[in-house]
Structure formats: C-alpha cells, structure tokens
Design an enzyme around this catalytic site. Structure first.
Site, PDB file in Angstrom:
ATOM      1  N   ASN A  70       0.751  -1.136  -0.102  1.00 30.27           N
ATOM      2  CA  ASN A  70      -0.078   0.177   0.130  1.00 30.27           C
ATOM      3  C   ASN A  70       0.832   1.907   0.417  1.00 30.27           C
ATOM      4  OD1 ASN A  70      -1.947   1.644   0.480  1.00 30.27           O
ATOM      5  ND2 ASN A  70      -3.476   0.737   1.881  1.00 30.27           N
ATOM      6  N   HIS A 105     -12.683   4.218  -0.469  1.00 29.07           N
ATOM      7  CA  HIS A 105     -12.807   2.978   0.923  1.00 29.07           C
ATOM      8  C   HIS A 105     -13.128   1.831  -0.031  1.00 29.07           C
ATOM      9  CE1 HIS A 105     -12.189   7.330   3.471  1.00 29.07           C
ATOM     10  NE2 HIS A 105     -10.895   6.119   3.411  1.00 29.07           N
ATOM     11  N   ARG A 139     -10.138  17.152   6.587  1.00 29.21           N
ATOM     12  CA  ARG A 139     -10.990  17.585   5.371  1.00 29.21           C
ATOM     13  C   ARG A 139     -12.156  18.169   6.061  1.00 29.21           C
ATOM     14  NH1 ARG A 139     -10.018  11.685   2.948  1.00 29.21           N
ATOM     15  NH2 ARG A 139      -8.524  11.413   3.535  1.00 29.21           N
ATOM     16  N   GLY A 180     -14.513   4.148  14.306  1.00 36.37           N
ATOM     17  CA  GLY A 180     -15.334   4.236  14.424  1.00 36.37           C
ATOM     18  C   GLY A 180     -14.817   2.466  15.095  1.00 36.37           C
ATOM     19  N   GLU A 202      -8.254  -3.859   4.969  1.00 36.32           N
ATOM     20  CA  GLU A 202      -8.045  -3.924   3.801  1.00 36.32           C
ATOM     21  C   GLU A 202      -6.846  -5.190   2.884  1.00 36.32           C
ATOM     22  OE1 GLU A 202      -8.182   0.118   4.373  1.00 36.32           O
ATOM     23  OE2 GLU A 202      -9.018   1.234   2.754  1.00 36.32           O
TER      24      GLU A 202
END
Ligand code: ADP
Length: 402
Positions: free
Chosen positions: A6, A176, A237, A329, A381
């Site tokens: 990644n 995502h 953001r 989360g 991921e």
C-alpha cells in the site's frame, strides 16, 4: 506467500500472508520516504525492529522492506513470494473488480492520474518496483473505487451540466471501497444472513471517512465522490459545505487555488474546528477539559454521520444494520453512542454496556431483538487485497491448466 503493498506519497505499508491469505506472517510500515529521517517499523512473529535512516525514494523503501523480510530473524524465503497485491486508489470507471496487472492495466492506472494526482503515481511506483523485484509473481491491482462501480446513475451523476459527465467523465467514484467490501462481508457473517439479502450502512470512520449504503451486497451511495472531501467531516478534510464558499474565498478573500486546496484537504474537519489536531482522542480529551471548540467539533462530526445514516436509510427504504469500522468507528464508544442516540426512530437500540466494552473482535453493540442491528467490525484492507490476489492467482492457474 502473498505480499500486499500500500504505497502512499511518503509511506509504504506492507503485509506478508500465507498463500491462502489466512495468516499474517509479517507486516510493517516505511514512513517519511524522501526525507533524511525516514523510518521502517517491521514485525514478524516475535521479531520486531524499528530503524531510522534516510529513505530517499520508494525504490529504497522496497529494498529495505525486502531486507527486513529476508533478515535471518524473520527468515522468509523471498523466492516463495508468488503473489503481490497492490492497493490502487483510483481505477475510475474502468475497473469494477480487482485485476491481474499487465501493461494495459498499468496504462489505465496512468490514465487516471489526473483524477488522483497524489495517489496513483505513488501506487504506480510501487507496482513498477515490485514487478522488477518479483518478475515471475502474479501482481494484482485492488482499487479503492471498484466496489462502488455498482452505484446507479442517479447516485453517480452530479446535478451539473450533463456534458461535464458525458464529455469529461466528471462523476462520483467513491473511495474506501476495499474496506467497505470487507466490512460488509464480515457484517453478514456476524448477522448469520446472506449479504445479498441485507441493507447495510457502513460507517468507515478513520482519518478519512466514508459512509456507504450497501444494498444486497452492492454499494449504491458512498459519501466520498469525485475526490476525497465530500460527505462527513474528517480529521483534516471538510466534508460537505456549500461550494459557493469557494468562489467567495477566491473573490473576496483573495485565496488562490493552492490555498483553497490546502484549506479543504488539510486545514478543515476536526483540525479546523477543534484546533487541537486531527485525532479524535485529543478532541475528546479537550471536550472533557471543557474546551468549547472540541465540544463543537465532536458534536458536528457525530451529527454529520447521523445525517448520512438517516439519508441512506431513506435511499434504501430501510436498513438491517449500521456497521462501524476504522480507527474511530472501531475504538471510540463515545462517538458511536452519540451517533446512535439519534437513530432510535429507525429501530436501532444501543446496548450501552456492549458498546463500552473494549474488544478487537467483530461484535454486536445493539440490543437483542432490535429491528436494526448495530455492529463494530474491524476493517482489514490488506486481507481483502491478499484474498483477491489469491483468487486471481488460482484463476490464472486454472486458465493455464485449461
Ligand atoms: P487512516 O484513515 O489513516 O487509515 P485510521 O482508520 O487508522 O485512519 O483511523 C485513525 C484515527 O482513528 C485517528 O486519527 C484517531 O482519531 C482515531 N482513533 C484511534 N483510536 C481511537 C480511540 N481509542 N478513540 C478515539 N479515536 C481513535
């Protein structure tokens, strides 16, 4: 073995899996690539090592991670790596699933560079470096955007002049996707029901955030769009705000495009409102100490997420489960409680004790018998990338055998 890569603009995360993508054999992070004070943090079983050194470029980062993996203490035979899965941020509308990389795929990823100018070039460097080191391995591209290609046109077309979509390809893509796909699958397992019978709302709340409506296994409305700013407010953001403000910033405050770019990507969200950094833990600490801006940032964040959940329940005409994932989360009971507080009208009832209980496992945090389940599912991921790579390797072998 399967290696996942990644590659970010200044970092490289990697994990080494067994061939079935079941066990993580080693993992690590190379950070501050391009700086004189770079770092590699590597772990393989009981062996852990952190080294600080100059890492001039991504090629050096790849060399370094191979050195760590091949290190006697890790003891992996690099020749046994026969699959390399690459995370690729933007595949536009060219890819609706993961693919084996060939020259055509590389050209296509290059074609999407203008849509992801910071990410795709870094992903391409990782691909080229790894292909040079492992010329005989199967290299795969797993796209953040692919899962969201099932969006219907009424979700992906912006209410702007049609030609912008038809001629210039301007539309919503969503990001995502790899995380949302993994989390949706795990949520279905946890609920003991087939994914294609479920209406899910996944709340990926990390530094970047995506809320996604997943109807019968298909993503139909991710909250990030053309770029990675829309939807709920994030660490740095802004999330949704009136685009007319951009005109005002330019015309009345004299800000140029670069300044506005920094403003919406780096200086907004939690960092912009709370003023104590982009980490939710610091925001909560500030809130507990009575800092009114931290209290406001917390309230805004949770309210925006709740608003999206409500909107997506309306879009799908119902919801079976709200699923929390990623850094905030998975770990922040306080945020989950505040979001769920406004969802009782949907039939969601939080089990406060289960919500507070620290755990790294996928679990229910809703009351038994509630019409809408509340779940926490750790995202993974890398595992999703390794699983796709393993599947593509098998398909390749079957193709050869046929
Ligand atoms: P990224 O988008 O960079 O992958 P992560 O999913 O790792 O981000 O999420 C990072 C964020 O998770 C941190 O900035 C922090 O705000 C939040 N976080 C992590 N642990 C906790 C915690 N225990 N409580 C609240 N927030 C947390």
């Amino acid at each position: 073995m399967i290696l996942t890569l990644n590659c970010g603009s200044s970092s490289l995360k990697y994990q080494l899996f067994d061939g079935c993508a079941e066990r993580v054999l080693a993992k690590g992070l190379v950070s501050r690539i391009g700086e004189t004070r770079g770092r590699i943090e590597h772990r393989a079983g009981a062996f852990a090592e952190t080294r600080d050194l100059a890492i001039p470029d991504h090629a050096a980062a790849v060399t370094l991670l191979l050195e760590m993996l091949g290190h006697a203490a890790s003891g992996f035979d690099l020749a046994a790596i026969d699959g390399v899965g690459h995370r690729v941020v933007h595949g536009g509308d060219a890819f609706c699933e993961s693919v084996t990389i060939d020259e055509g795929v590389i050209a296509e990823i290059e074609a999407w560079v203008p849509f992801a100018p910071l990410h795709n070039p870094a992903n391409l460097i990782g691909i080229r470096e790894a292909m040079a080191v492992f010329p005989n391995a199967t290299h795969t591209a797993v796209f953040d955007t692919a899962f969201h290609q099932t969006m219907p046109p009424e979700a992906y077309v912006y209410p702007l002049p049609w030609e912008l979509y038809a001629r210039n390809g301007i539309r919503r893509f969503g990001f995502h996707g790899t995380s949302c796909r993994w989390v949706a699958g795990e949520a279905a397992t946890l609920l003991g029901r087939p994914l294609d019978e479920l209406k899910l709302i996944v709340c990926h709340l990390g530094n970047g955030c995506t809320i996604d409506a997943i109807e019968y296994g298909r993503s139909i409305d991710p909250s990030l769009g053309f770029g990675t700013v829309s939807g709920v407010m994030m660490g740095t953001r802004s999330g949704d705000f009136d685009p007319v403000l951009i005109l005002h910033l330019a015309r009345s405050l004299g800000m140029d495009l670069d300044a506005i770019d920094r403003l919406i990507h780096k200086q907004s969200g939690l960092v912009g409102i709370a003023g104590v950094g982009n980490d939710m833990r610091d925001v909560i600490e500030g809130m507990e100490a009575g800092n009114p801006r931290c209290r406001l940032a917390f309230a805004m964040f949770c309210r925006m997420v709740r608003k999206y959940v409500g909107a997506y329940a309306a879009v799908m005409d119902g919801v079976d489960a709200v699923v929390f994932t990623a850094g905030i989360g998975e770990n922040c009971a306080r945020v989950r409680a505040e979001i769920c507080r406004g969802l009782s009208h949907l039939g969601l009832a939080l089990d406060e004790r289960a919500n507070e209980e620290p755990s790294a496992a996928a679990r229910s945090i809703g009351r038994a018998g509630a019409a809408v389940a509340a779940l926490v599912v750790p995202t993974d991921e890398e595992r999703m990338i390794a699983l796709d790579t393993s599947a593509l390797m098998r398909a390749g072998q079957e193709g050869l055998a046929a």
